[in-house]
Design a protein around this motif. Structure first.
Motif, mmCIF file in Angstrom:
data_model
loop_
_atom_site.group_PDB
_atom_site.id
_atom_site.type_symbol
_atom_site.label_atom_id
_atom_site.label_comp_id
_atom_site.label_asym_id
_atom_site.label_seq_id
_atom_site.Cartn_x
_atom_site.Cartn_y
_atom_site.Cartn_z
ATOM 1 N N GLY A 1 -4.683 -60.977 0.939
ATOM 2 C CA GLY A 1 -3.459 -60.472 1.861
ATOM 3 C C GLY A 1 -2.953 -59.263 1.405
ATOM 4 O O GLY A 1 -3.585 -58.639 0.547
ATOM 5 N N PRO A 2 -2.039 -58.782 2.087
ATOM 6 C CA PRO A 2 -1.307 -57.577 1.633
ATOM 7 C C PRO A 2 -1.065 -57.232 0.109
ATOM 8 O O PRO A 2 -1.461 -56.224 -0.403
ATOM 9 C CB PRO A 2 -0.145 -57.340 2.286
ATOM 10 N N ASP A 3 -0.357 -58.004 -0.476
ATOM 11 C CA ASP A 3 -0.258 -57.744 -2.123
ATOM 12 C C ASP A 3 -1.485 -57.967 -2.810
ATOM 13 O O ASP A 3 -1.635 -57.166 -3.667
ATOM 14 C CB ASP A 3 0.751 -58.980 -2.715
ATOM 15 N N ALA A 4 -2.421 -58.687 -2.479
ATOM 16 C CA ALA A 4 -3.772 -58.881 -3.016
ATOM 17 C C ALA A 4 -4.587 -57.443 -2.895
ATOM 18 O O ALA A 4 -5.148 -57.026 -3.759
ATOM 19 C CB ALA A 4 -4.441 -59.989 -2.774
ATOM 20 N N VAL A 5 -4.627 -56.937 -1.766
ATOM 21 C CA VAL A 5 -5.236 -55.977 -1.351
ATOM 22 C C VAL A 5 -4.678 -54.489 -2.114
ATOM 23 O O VAL A 5 -5.548 -53.813 -2.608
ATOM 24 C CB VAL A 5 -5.258 -55.512 0.299
ATOM 25 N N ARG A 6 -3.458 -54.645 -2.180
ATOM 26 C CA ARG A 6 -2.858 -53.261 -2.744
ATOM 27 C C ARG A 6 -3.368 -53.615 -4.655
ATOM 28 O O ARG A 6 -3.709 -52.415 -5.013
ATOM 29 C CB ARG A 6 -1.370 -53.442 -3.103
ATOM 30 N N THR A 7 -3.500 -54.602 -4.958
ATOM 31 C CA THR A 7 -3.931 -54.814 -6.450
ATOM 32 C C THR A 7 -5.569 -54.648 -6.321
ATOM 33 O O THR A 7 -6.095 -53.647 -7.433
ATOM 34 C CB THR A 7 -3.682 -56.404 -6.805
ATOM 35 N N LEU A 8 -6.308 -55.038 -5.387
ATOM 36 C CA LEU A 8 -7.821 -54.735 -5.376
ATOM 37 C C LEU A 8 -7.842 -53.124 -5.326
ATOM 38 O O LEU A 8 -8.811 -52.726 -5.915
ATOM 39 C CB LEU A 8 -8.219 -55.366 -4.044
ATOM 40 N N ARG A 9 -6.953 -52.359 -4.648
ATOM 41 C CA ARG A 9 -7.266 -51.051 -4.457
ATOM 42 C C ARG A 9 -6.998 -50.301 -5.725
ATOM 43 O O ARG A 9 -8.007 -49.343 -6.331
ATOM 44 C CB ARG A 9 -6.450 -50.476 -3.342
ATOM 45 N N VAL A 10 -6.339 -50.733 -6.660
ATOM 46 C CA VAL A 10 -5.918 -50.395 -7.944
ATOM 47 C C VAL A 10 -7.050 -50.486 -8.758
ATOM 48 O O VAL A 10 -7.726 -49.723 -9.408
ATOM 49 C CB VAL A 10 -4.481 -50.639 -8.530
ATOM 50 N N ALA A 11 -7.632 -51.864 -8.685
ATOM 51 C CA ALA A 11 -8.859 -52.197 -9.321
ATOM 52 C C ALA A 11 -9.862 -51.506 -9.054
ATOM 53 O O ALA A 11 -10.569 -51.079 -10.065
ATOM 54 C CB ALA A 11 -9.055 -53.800 -9.088
ATOM 55 N N LEU A 12 -10.256 -51.144 -7.705
ATOM 56 C CA LEU A 12 -11.373 -50.315 -7.526
ATOM 57 C C LEU A 12 -11.115 -48.878 -7.885
ATOM 58 O O LEU A 12 -12.185 -48.385 -8.541
ATOM 59 C CB LEU A 12 -11.405 -50.415 -5.902
#
Length: 268
Positions: free
Chosen positions: A42-53
């Protein structure tokens, strides 16, 4: 992250057992969405995944192995296994990204030429897109699925549509020949070969589908390569991001998660 409920696991396993109904093959792994994808991507999770990437890319650029980089960023952000898989499938160093982009050509470059196709890679990606499964787009723009099917492949209802879209795209690009390389060790590789020849036999280009022991080795150094496999992209002379072109033009409802914001540069 909360673990999957028993009902979610049961539903996931049921979809796996029911897949492949049009071919008579049982046990085909599902190409559709995972029961927790809305939460995990979801949107919040994708924001976190982008930082993790970004963190994974930073670590890769300093010599850390991919496994270590994924574990470090995944533990820091408390990522679920499927989220870590998405990072693992998409991540590359800045140097890899730059090299891949420099050797990426549009499908129009295939006019009058031969396309060398990583068969299972391309077809499974499109099957997942057509079945409503999740695809992730990495730093170089390539699409990856999270289905994990290479050792348990079977034809499904979306297989014919995937092959047809490939034929349409290659014909539209004016390709003279298409050589599908299929890993002979993968289950149903012979059936998929026959289906490719059957579906594309009338295409206005020469079609070859071959079972080989190691497609990656044959694609190394080749031009006109169609794949999103990281090993292939790093070793070929030139590649075409055809899966992304097909999904964008011919599968408008596909579920694609951009792990790098469009127009952004991961690791910059």
């Amino acid at each position: 992250m909360q673990p999957l409920s028993r009902s979610s696991i049961a539903a996931w396993q049921r979809r796996a057992s029911e897949a492949g109904d049009v071919t008579g093959e049982s046990g085909a792994a599902p190409r559709g969405g995972h029961p927790d994808d809305e939460r995990l991507f979801g949107p919040d999770a994708v924001r976190t995944l982008r930082v993790a990437l970004e963190e994974v890319i930073w670590l890769l650029g300093r010599g850390y192995p991919l496994r270590t980089a994924i574990r470090t960023a995944g533990d820091h952000h408390q990522l679920a296994a499927r989220q870590r898989l998405a990072l693992q499938r998409a991540a590359c160093s800045d140097a890899q990204r730059a090299s891949r982009l420099a050797r990426c050509a549009p499908s129009s470059s295939l006019q009058g030429a031969e396309a060398s196709i990583d068969g299972f890679n391309l077809i499974i990606t499109l099957e997942v897109a057509l079945a409503g499964g999740l695809l992730v787009r990495g730093p170089e723009g390539a699409l990856r699925d999270l289905a994990g099917l290479r050792g348990s492949y079977a034809l499904i209802a979306e297989t014919d549509a995937a092959i047809d879209r490939i034929g349409d795209a290659l014909s539209g690009a004016g390709a003279a020949r298409a050589r599908f390389l299929l890993d002979a060790a993968v289950p149903s590789s012979g059936r998929l070969r026959a289906r490719i020849v059957e579906r594309l036999g009338g295409a206005p280009l020469s079609i070859e589908a071959t079972l080989v022991p190691d497609p990656d080795r044959l694609l190394a150094g080749a031009a006109g390569v169609i794949s999103s496999d990281s090993v292939v992209l790093d070793r070929c002379a030139r590649w075409v991001n055809l899966a992304d072109e097909i999904v964008g033009a011919r599968v408008p409802a596909a579920r694609v998660v951009d792990l790098v914001p469009r127009g952004g540069a991961a690791g910059a």
